[in-house]
Design an enzyme around this catalytic site. Structure first.
Site, PDB file in Angstrom:
ATOM      1  N   HIS A   1       0.838  -1.207   0.000  1.00  0.00           N
ATOM      2  CA  HIS A   1       0.000   0.000   0.000  1.00  0.00           C
ATOM      3  C   HIS A   1       0.870   1.253   0.000  1.00  0.00           C
ATOM      4  O   HIS A   1       0.621   2.208  -0.741  1.00  0.00           O
ATOM      5  CB  HIS A   1      -0.897   0.043   1.244  1.00  0.00           C
ATOM      6  CG  HIS A   1      -1.928  -1.043   1.314  1.00  0.00           C
ATOM      7  ND1 HIS A   1      -2.125  -1.821   2.433  1.00  0.00           N
ATOM      8  CD2 HIS A   1      -2.832  -1.478   0.392  1.00  0.00           C
ATOM      9  CE1 HIS A   1      -3.111  -2.673   2.204  1.00  0.00           C
ATOM     10  NE2 HIS A   1      -3.548  -2.498   0.983  1.00  0.00           N
TER      11      HIS A   1
ATOM     12  N   LYS B   1     -16.825  -7.087   6.361  1.00  0.00           N
ATOM     13  CA  LYS B   1     -15.873  -7.900   7.126  1.00  0.00           C
ATOM     14  C   LYS B   1     -15.661  -7.287   8.510  1.00  0.00           C
ATOM     15  O   LYS B   1     -15.723  -6.069   8.666  1.00  0.00           O
ATOM     16  CB  LYS B   1     -14.510  -7.939   6.417  1.00  0.00           C
ATOM     17  CG  LYS B   1     -14.553  -8.389   4.981  1.00  0.00           C
ATOM     18  CD  LYS B   1     -13.174  -8.226   4.330  1.00  0.00           C
ATOM     19  CE  LYS B   1     -13.253  -7.413   3.054  1.00  0.00           C
ATOM     20  NZ  LYS B   1     -11.982  -7.022   2.491  1.00  0.00           N
TER      21      LYS B   1
ATOM     22  N   ARG C   1      -1.990  -6.310  -8.235  1.00  0.00           N
ATOM     23  CA  ARG C   1      -0.880  -7.230  -7.984  1.00  0.00           C
ATOM     24  C   ARG C   1      -0.741  -8.243  -9.114  1.00  0.00           C
ATOM     25  O   ARG C   1       0.307  -8.391  -9.701  1.00  0.00           O
ATOM     26  CB  ARG C   1      -1.089  -7.961  -6.652  1.00  0.00           C
ATOM     27  CG  ARG C   1      -0.714  -7.124  -5.459  1.00  0.00           C
ATOM     28  CD  ARG C   1      -1.261  -7.698  -4.207  1.00  0.00           C
ATOM     29  NE  ARG C   1      -2.707  -7.824  -4.323  1.00  0.00           N
ATOM     30  CZ  ARG C   1      -3.522  -8.090  -3.319  1.00  0.00           C
ATOM     31  NH1 ARG C   1      -3.037  -8.302  -2.121  1.00  0.00           N
ATOM     32  NH2 ARG C   1      -4.820  -8.170  -3.508  1.00  0.00           N
TER      33      ARG C   1
ATOM     34  N   SER D   1      -2.973  -7.648   3.107  1.00  0.00           N
ATOM     35  CA  SER D   1      -3.274  -7.479   4.535  1.00  0.00           C
ATOM     36  C   SER D   1      -3.611  -8.827   5.165  1.00  0.00           C
ATOM     37  O   SER D   1      -3.265  -9.080   6.319  1.00  0.00           O
ATOM     38  CB  SER D   1      -4.458  -6.522   4.719  1.00  0.00           C
ATOM     39  OG  SER D   1      -4.127  -5.242   4.232  1.00  0.00           O
TER      40      SER D   1
HETATM   41  O1  PNS Z   1      -8.912  -2.880   0.239  1.00  0.00           O
HETATM   42  P1  PNS Z   1     -10.211  -3.348  -0.331  1.00  0.00           P
HETATM   43  O2  PNS Z   1     -11.027  -4.070   0.727  1.00  0.00           O
HETATM   44  O3  PNS Z   1     -10.039  -4.159  -1.588  1.00  0.00           O
HETATM   45  O4  PNS Z   1     -11.027  -2.017  -0.752  1.00  0.00           O
HETATM   46  C1  PNS Z   1     -12.329  -2.108  -1.282  1.00  0.00           C
HETATM   47  C2  PNS Z   1     -12.957  -0.711  -1.458  1.00  0.00           C
HETATM   48  C3  PNS Z   1     -12.931   0.096  -0.161  1.00  0.00           C
HETATM   49  C4  PNS Z   1     -12.206   0.053  -2.521  1.00  0.00           C
HETATM   50  C5  PNS Z   1     -14.428  -0.950  -1.934  1.00  0.00           C
HETATM   51  O5  PNS Z   1     -15.036  -1.887  -1.090  1.00  0.00           O
HETATM   52  C6  PNS Z   1     -15.284   0.311  -1.950  1.00  0.00           C
HETATM   53  O6  PNS Z   1     -15.076   1.207  -2.732  1.00  0.00           O
HETATM   54  N1  PNS Z   1     -16.290   0.351  -1.039  1.00  0.00           N
HETATM   55  C7  PNS Z   1     -17.213   1.467  -0.915  1.00  0.00           C
HETATM   56  C8  PNS Z   1     -18.601   1.102  -1.461  1.00  0.00           C
HETATM   57  C9  PNS Z   1     -18.657   1.342  -2.962  1.00  0.00           C
HETATM   58  O7  PNS Z   1     -18.599   2.471  -3.422  1.00  0.00           O
HETATM   59  N2  PNS Z   1     -18.714   0.240  -3.750  1.00  0.00           N
HETATM   60  C10 PNS Z   1     -18.684   0.316  -5.202  1.00  0.00           C
HETATM   61  C11 PNS Z   1     -20.058   0.279  -5.792  1.00  0.00           C
HETATM   62  S1  PNS Z   1     -20.845  -1.290  -5.531  1.00  0.00           S
END
Ligand code: PNS
Length: 160
Positions: free
Chosen positions: A18, A42, A91, A129
């Site tokens: 990150h 989660k 990745r 993570s």
């Molecule tokens: O590190 P992660 O868990 O892969 O991050 C995921 C994240 C935070 C980028 C994603 O879950 C997100 O954008 N969540 C906010 C809700 C949202 O806008 N979702 C997209 C439309 S369904």
């Protein structure tokens, strides 16, 4: 490139992968807002404020990087901070399908929003993570995987 970019994620906890993306994005944009997801399905190891504080600690050297928590839709958060770009790290090919779907959904919700993928640096291809939590749970060696300052904090969460 100029403008404001948002780098969203769970960051539970933040890894050197990150941090590598944040460092590289901070060279491309005027400002990078690291957006820590607060309302995930989660159950996180660290609260969103704890995750944000850890990120603030390890990004202090980057003067154009800010860290904020968000809940709700990412597109609404990008409006709040006036960002035009979402940064995501990739990745492996396995990340691509999910990230591509998210990029298209976000652009469908807000047409002016672009998602920029930064390929990971090769030394962090295996890093996540989840891997960090698995190793920390067995008191394994986290050197090189997370910023050194965070190792005692992560270990302490597992009682080590
Ligand atoms: O590190 P992660 O868990 O892969 O991050 C995921 C994240 C935070 C980028 C994603 O879950 C997100 O954008 N969540 C906010 C809700 C949202 O806008 N979702 C997209 C439309 S369904």
């Amino acid at each position: 490139m100029t403008g404001i970019a948002v780098y969203p994620g769970s960051f539970d906890p933040c890894t050197n992968g990150h941090l590598d993306v944040i460092r590289r994005a901070s060279r491309i944009f005027d400002k990078v807002v690291v957006a820590v997801l607060a309302n995930s399905g989660k159950t996180p190891l660290f609260s969103s404020e704890e995750r944000a504080d850890m990120l603030r600690d390890v990004t202090r050297e980057f003067k154009n990087v800010e860290v904020e928590c968000f809940s709700g839709l990412l597109v609404d958060f990008t409006d709040k901070v006036k960002a035009d770009v979402i940064i995501k790290g990739l990745r492996a090919v396995s990340d691509f399908e999910y990230e591509f779907q998210m990029a298209l959904i976000n652009r469908n919700l807000k047409n002016s929003l672009e998602t920029l993928f930064l390929p990971t640096s090769k030394e962090y291809m295996f890093l996540s993570s989840s891997v960090v939590k698995e190793i920390a749970g067995y008191n394994g060696n986290l050197d090189g995987l997370v910023p050194a300052a965070l190792i005692p904090v992560i270990k302490a969460r597992f009682g080590y």
